[in-house]
Design a protein around this motif. Structure first.
Motif: not given
Length: 75
Positions: A68-75
């Motif tokens: 559900a959530v990305k590892k890094w905010m933008f990718f």
């Protein structure tokens, strides 16, 4: 909730952003190279180890969080 709803690793991201800001402030290429090295080390060694531990501890709930959530905010 909070920042963890957008990024799984906000503390690590802050470390890298700090190094990049030091590069922009002092215009010293060593800060830029160290931020690249820090990103590589955290992304390839620290986070996978941490995520294995969290999957073992929290199981399916954490696996759903990973999708559900990305590892890094933008990718």
């Amino acid at each position: 909730t909070g920042i963890f709803a957008y990024c799984r690793n906000p503390m690590y991201m802050a470390f890298i952003i700090f190094q990049l800001s030091m590069f922009l402030t002092f215009e010293n290429v060593v800060y830029f190279l160290s931020s690249l090295g820090l990103f590589f080390w955290i992304n390839n060694y620290v986070i996978p180890r941490e995520e294995r531990y969290l999957i073992d501890t929290f199981g399916d709930e954490y696996s759903r969080y990973l999708t559900a959530v990305k590892k890094w905010m933008f990718f």
